[in-house]
Design a protein around this motif. Sequence first.
Motif, short mmCIF file in Angstrom:
data_model
loop_
_atom_site.label_atom_id
_atom_site.label_comp_id
_atom_site.label_asym_id
_atom_site.label_seq_id
_atom_site.Cartn_x
_atom_site.Cartn_y
_atom_site.Cartn_z
N ARG A 1 -56.22 -34.40 -8.31
CA ARG A 1 -56.56 -33.15 -7.64
C ARG A 1 -55.33 -32.34 -7.25
NH1 ARG A 1 -60.48 -33.15 -2.65
NH2 ARG A 1 -60.02 -30.96 -2.56
N TYR A 2 -54.33 -33.02 -6.72
CA TYR A 2 -53.10 -32.34 -6.30
C TYR A 2 -52.41 -31.71 -7.51
CZ TYR A 2 -48.30 -31.57 -4.86
OH TYR A 2 -47.07 -31.01 -4.64
N ALA A 3 -52.26 -32.47 -8.60
CA ALA A 3 -51.59 -31.96 -9.80
C ALA A 3 -52.33 -30.76 -10.37
CB ALA A 3 -51.46 -33.07 -10.84
N LYS A 4 -53.65 -30.83 -10.37
CA LYS A 4 -54.45 -29.70 -10.86
C LYS A 4 -54.26 -28.47 -9.96
CE LYS A 4 -58.14 -32.12 -13.28
NZ LYS A 4 -59.59 -32.39 -13.30
N ALA A 5 -54.17 -28.69 -8.65
CA ALA A 5 -53.98 -27.58 -7.72
C ALA A 5 -52.61 -26.93 -7.93
CB ALA A 5 -54.12 -28.08 -6.28
N VAL A 6 -51.59 -27.74 -8.16
CA VAL A 6 -50.25 -27.21 -8.42
C VAL A 6 -50.28 -26.35 -9.68
CG1 VAL A 6 -47.91 -27.86 -9.12
CG2 VAL A 6 -48.99 -29.03 -7.21
N ARG A 7 -50.91 -26.85 -10.73
CA ARG A 7 -51.02 -26.07 -11.98
C ARG A 7 -51.79 -24.77 -11.77
NH1 ARG A 7 -52.16 -30.37 -16.64
NH2 ARG A 7 -50.04 -30.51 -17.40
N ARG A 8 -52.90 -24.86 -11.05
CA ARG A 8 -53.74 -23.69 -10.80
C ARG A 8 -52.96 -22.62 -10.02
NH1 ARG A 8 -57.92 -26.65 -8.68
NH2 ARG A 8 -58.80 -27.25 -10.66
N ALA A 9 -52.25 -23.04 -8.99
CA ALA A 9 -51.49 -22.09 -8.17
C ALA A 9 -50.39 -21.43 -9.00
CB ALA A 9 -50.89 -22.81 -6.96
N HIS A 10 -49.72 -22.21 -9.82
CA HIS A 10 -48.65 -21.64 -10.63
C HIS A 10 -49.20 -20.70 -11.71
CE1 HIS A 10 -44.37 -21.63 -11.36
NE2 HIS A 10 -44.63 -21.58 -12.66
N LYS A 11 -50.36 -21.04 -12.21
CA LYS A 11 -51.02 -20.16 -13.19
C LYS A 11 -51.33 -18.81 -12.54
CE LYS A 11 -54.73 -20.01 -16.54
NZ LYS A 11 -55.81 -20.74 -17.18
N MET A 12 -51.77 -18.84 -11.29
CA MET A 12 -52.04 -17.59 -10.57
C MET A 12 -50.75 -16.81 -10.35
SD MET A 12 -55.17 -17.23 -10.38
CE MET A 12 -55.13 -15.75 -9.39
N HIS A 13 -49.65 -17.52 -10.13
CA HIS A 13 -48.37 -16.84 -9.97
C HIS A 13 -48.01 -16.10 -11.26
CE1 HIS A 13 -44.32 -15.92 -8.72
NE2 HIS A 13 -43.91 -16.42 -9.87
#
Length: 150
Positions: free
Chosen positions: A113-125
């Motif tokens: 979950r944490y790794a997916k959240a990091v990816r998701r946030a960076h994708k939004m960036h």
Amino acid sequence: MQLLIWILTFLLTFCFMEFMAWFTHKYIMHGFLWHLHKDHHNKDHNSWFERNDAFFLFYAFVSIGFFLLWKYTNFWIGLPIGLGIFAYGLCYFIVHDIFIHQRFKLFRNTNNRYAKAVRRAHKMHHKHLGKEDGECFGMLLVPFKYFKLK
């Protein structure tokens, strides 16, 4: 007692580097040094290297500076500070360059979950191609909204 101070200094430096990464990314990379960072958002080159990689060199020099202060002066705290900066830089490289941007084809699939959240946030960036209107400038601390299940 000195070992405890050494460990705390290392940990505080590592944590402080997340703030420094956020600050540098938001106000310097997306500010007056955008010309070095923009190729990270807009791939206008065929090289594996990016002008953006220059920021890595800056923090490497800062870390090396603390190692040299420790080695050649009585600045004993330079070692845990230098190691804290180095450790954060290594984590940043693994998370940002390898895990998120796949500059090396490793860690492609994850159910964490944490790794997916990091990816998701960076994708939004990276959704924002210009230097304005960005979000999620940090790396390891991710807003809770990106932990949603999909």
